[in-house]
Write a protein that holds these residues in place. Structure first.
Motif, short mmCIF file in Angstrom:
data_model
loop_
_atom_site.label_atom_id
_atom_site.label_comp_id
_atom_site.label_asym_id
_atom_site.label_seq_id
_atom_site.Cartn_x
_atom_site.Cartn_y
_atom_site.Cartn_z
N ALA A 63 0.83 -0.89 -0.32
CA ALA A 63 -0.47 0.21 0.03
C ALA A 63 0.78 1.18 -0.17
O ALA A 63 1.64 1.63 0.07
CB ALA A 63 -0.60 0.06 1.57
N VAL A 64 0.46 2.63 -0.28
CA VAL A 64 1.17 3.36 -0.52
C VAL A 64 0.37 4.63 -0.07
O VAL A 64 -1.04 4.39 0.33
CB VAL A 64 1.68 3.96 -2.07
CG1 VAL A 64 2.79 2.92 -2.67
CG2 VAL A 64 0.38 4.17 -2.99
N ALA A 65 0.71 5.03 0.49
CA ALA A 65 0.27 7.07 0.90
C ALA A 65 0.20 7.79 0.37
O ALA A 65 0.86 7.79 -0.43
CB ALA A 65 1.00 7.46 2.10
N ARG A 66 -0.27 8.20 0.17
CA ARG A 66 -1.34 9.93 -0.76
C ARG A 66 -0.09 11.33 -0.03
O ARG A 66 0.04 10.90 0.84
CB ARG A 66 -2.52 10.35 -0.15
CG ARG A 66 -3.70 9.81 -0.87
CD ARG A 66 -4.90 10.45 -0.38
NE ARG A 66 -6.23 9.86 -1.04
CZ ARG A 66 -7.16 9.71 -1.88
NH1 ARG A 66 -6.12 11.05 -2.75
NH2 ARG A 66 -7.30 9.00 -1.99
N ALA A 102 3.92 12.51 -7.74
CA ALA A 102 3.93 13.05 -6.44
C ALA A 102 4.21 11.76 -5.73
O ALA A 102 4.47 12.05 -4.00
CB ALA A 102 2.77 12.66 -5.89
N LEU A 103 3.89 10.31 -6.16
CA LEU A 103 4.65 8.88 -4.94
C LEU A 103 5.99 8.86 -5.64
O LEU A 103 6.25 9.53 -6.46
CB LEU A 103 3.97 7.97 -5.83
CG LEU A 103 2.09 8.35 -5.87
CD1 LEU A 103 1.93 7.30 -6.02
CD2 LEU A 103 2.07 8.50 -4.03
N SER A 104 6.39 8.64 -4.07
CA SER A 104 7.65 8.68 -4.36
C SER A 104 8.96 7.23 -3.66
O SER A 104 7.43 6.47 -3.53
CB SER A 104 9.11 9.66 -3.41
OG SER A 104 8.22 9.84 -2.93
N LEU A 105 9.40 6.80 -2.82
CA LEU A 105 9.62 5.54 -2.51
C LEU A 105 9.17 5.54 -0.94
O LEU A 105 8.87 4.88 -0.61
CB LEU A 105 11.34 5.98 -2.33
CG LEU A 105 12.27 5.22 -3.23
CD1 LEU A 105 13.47 4.88 -2.70
CD2 LEU A 105 11.71 3.56 -3.63
N ALA A 106 9.40 7.47 -0.44
CA ALA A 106 9.01 7.62 0.59
C ALA A 106 7.90 7.28 1.04
O ALA A 106 7.25 7.08 2.05
CB ALA A 106 8.96 8.75 1.11
N SER A 107 6.84 7.14 -0.42
CA SER A 107 5.47 6.61 0.01
C SER A 107 4.86 5.90 0.27
O SER A 107 3.40 5.35 0.97
CB SER A 107 4.26 7.20 -1.79
OG SER A 107 4.86 8.14 -1.97
N PHE A 108 5.66 4.34 0.49
CA PHE A 108 5.41 2.86 0.83
C PHE A 108 5.43 3.52 2.32
O PHE A 108 5.43 3.43 2.93
CB PHE A 108 6.13 2.08 0.64
CG PHE A 108 6.81 1.92 -0.89
CD1 PHE A 108 5.63 1.00 -1.27
CD2 PHE A 108 8.19 1.86 -1.67
CE1 PHE A 108 6.00 0.74 -3.22
CE2 PHE A 108 8.01 1.76 -2.91
CZ PHE A 108 6.93 0.87 -3.67
N ARG A 109 3.41 2.59 2.75
CA ARG A 109 3.48 3.03 3.51
C ARG A 109 4.34 1.89 4.77
O ARG A 109 5.13 0.86 4.41
CB ARG A 109 1.89 2.53 4.41
CG ARG A 109 1.41 3.15 3.56
CD ARG A 109 -0.07 3.10 3.79
NE ARG A 109 -1.07 3.57 3.10
CZ ARG A 109 -2.14 3.65 2.97
NH1 ARG A 109 -3.68 2.56 3.46
NH2 ARG A 109 -3.36 4.47 2.57
N GLU A 110 4.85 2.71 5.96
CA GLU A 110 6.10 1.93 6.79
C GLU A 110 7.22 1.61 6.14
O GLU A 110 7.34 0.46 5.76
CB GLU A 110 5.77 0.72 7.45
CG GLU A 110 4.93 1.07 8.39
CD GLU A 110 2.86 1.21 8.05
OE1 GLU A 110 2.15 1.74 8.60
OE2 GLU A 110 2.57 -0.04 7.26
N SER A 111 7.86 2.78 5.33
CA SER A 111 8.37 2.37 4.04
C SER A 111 10.06 1.58 4.21
O SER A 111 10.78 2.21 3.75
CB SER A 111 8.55 4.31 3.59
OG SER A 111 9.24 4.64 3.76
N SER A 112 10.71 2.02 5.19
CA SER A 112 11.64 2.28 5.67
C SER A 112 12.29 0.88 5.66
O SER A 112 14.00 0.74 4.36
CB SER A 112 12.70 2.47 7.03
OG SER A 112 11.46 1.84 8.08
N GLU A 113 11.79 -0.39 5.87
CA GLU A 113 12.24 -1.69 5.44
C GLU A 113 11.58 -2.08 4.09
O GLU A 113 12.94 -2.34 3.26
CB GLU A 113 11.60 -2.90 6.50
CG GLU A 113 12.84 -3.83 6.29
CD GLU A 113 14.10 -4.25 6.71
OE1 GLU A 113 14.60 -4.94 5.93
OE2 GLU A 113 14.46 -3.15 7.72
#
Length: 206
Positions: free
Chosen positions: A134-137, A151-162
């Protein structure tokens, strides 16, 4: 399904939290037959569909014994046990935020981090892993929340760090704002190759 058609020795385990296997297979039937998904879903079929339906069913029959769908619980332990028993060379997980890792975790981020750690172990053992997340807006240049475009990037993945760290390749599907059938699979991270975006067409009827 295309991977199974291209590789006769491949065996695939699908863990789809959102949709039952019957619906997923109906979608493949629509894709291979060219019959719209609504007609397939509600079984509004007649003699005019027979030839295309037979061809599509024949295509799926040739891969059916190498395709396995996971039944609940949707947990890492169940995935591992099913993959071992089925001798899966590829595991498809949809989607990772709903898959439970072993042990207790204080929050969703910790849970996803643990799941990704186990999935890396599967990959290190030679199993291909496709993880849907899932991705965050994100805010667009007008300050509006959006799933669109850049507007979407790697940081858009929810709980994205791992998710960012653990994936060899990371893609985000982004729709075209002017044409609903055009979609770009943006290649945001490539550990071993050069990132390459892929232009796709989404045939919504099928």
């Amino acid at each position: 399904v295309d991977a199974l058609r291209l590789t006769d020795s491949l065996r695939v385990l699908v863990c789809n939290v959102e949709m039952p296997s019957t619906v997923l297979l109906d979608r493949q039937l629509a894709r291979f037959s060219g019959i719209d998904a609504t007609t397939i879903r509600y079984r509004k079929l007649d003699g005019s569909h027979a030839r295309r339906l037979d061809q599509a069913l024949n295509t799926l029959e040739h891969i059916a014994d190498r395709l396995c769908f996971l039944h609940p619980p949707f947990s890492v332990e169940n995935i591992a046990a099913a993959a071992d028993e089925f001798d899966a060379g590829l595991i498809v997980l949809d989607y990772v935020q709903r898959i439970s890792p072993p042990g207790k975790h204080s929050d969703q981020r910790g849970s996803v981090n643990a799941t990704m750690s186990y999935l890396r172990q599967f990959a290190d053992a030679g199993v291909g892993i496709v993880v849907v997340a899932a991705v965050a807006r994100q805010k667009d240049h007008h300050g509006r929340s959006s799933y669109a475009g850049n507007a979407l990037s790697l940081a858009s993945f929810r709980e994205s760090s791992e998710l960012e760290f653990g994936a060899d390749d990371a893609f985000i599907l982004t729709p075209d704002q002017k044409n609903a059938e055009l979609v770009t699979l943006r290649h945001l991270k490539a550990r071993h190759t050069e990132p390459t975006d892929i232009a796709l067409r989404f045939d919504r009827r099928r």
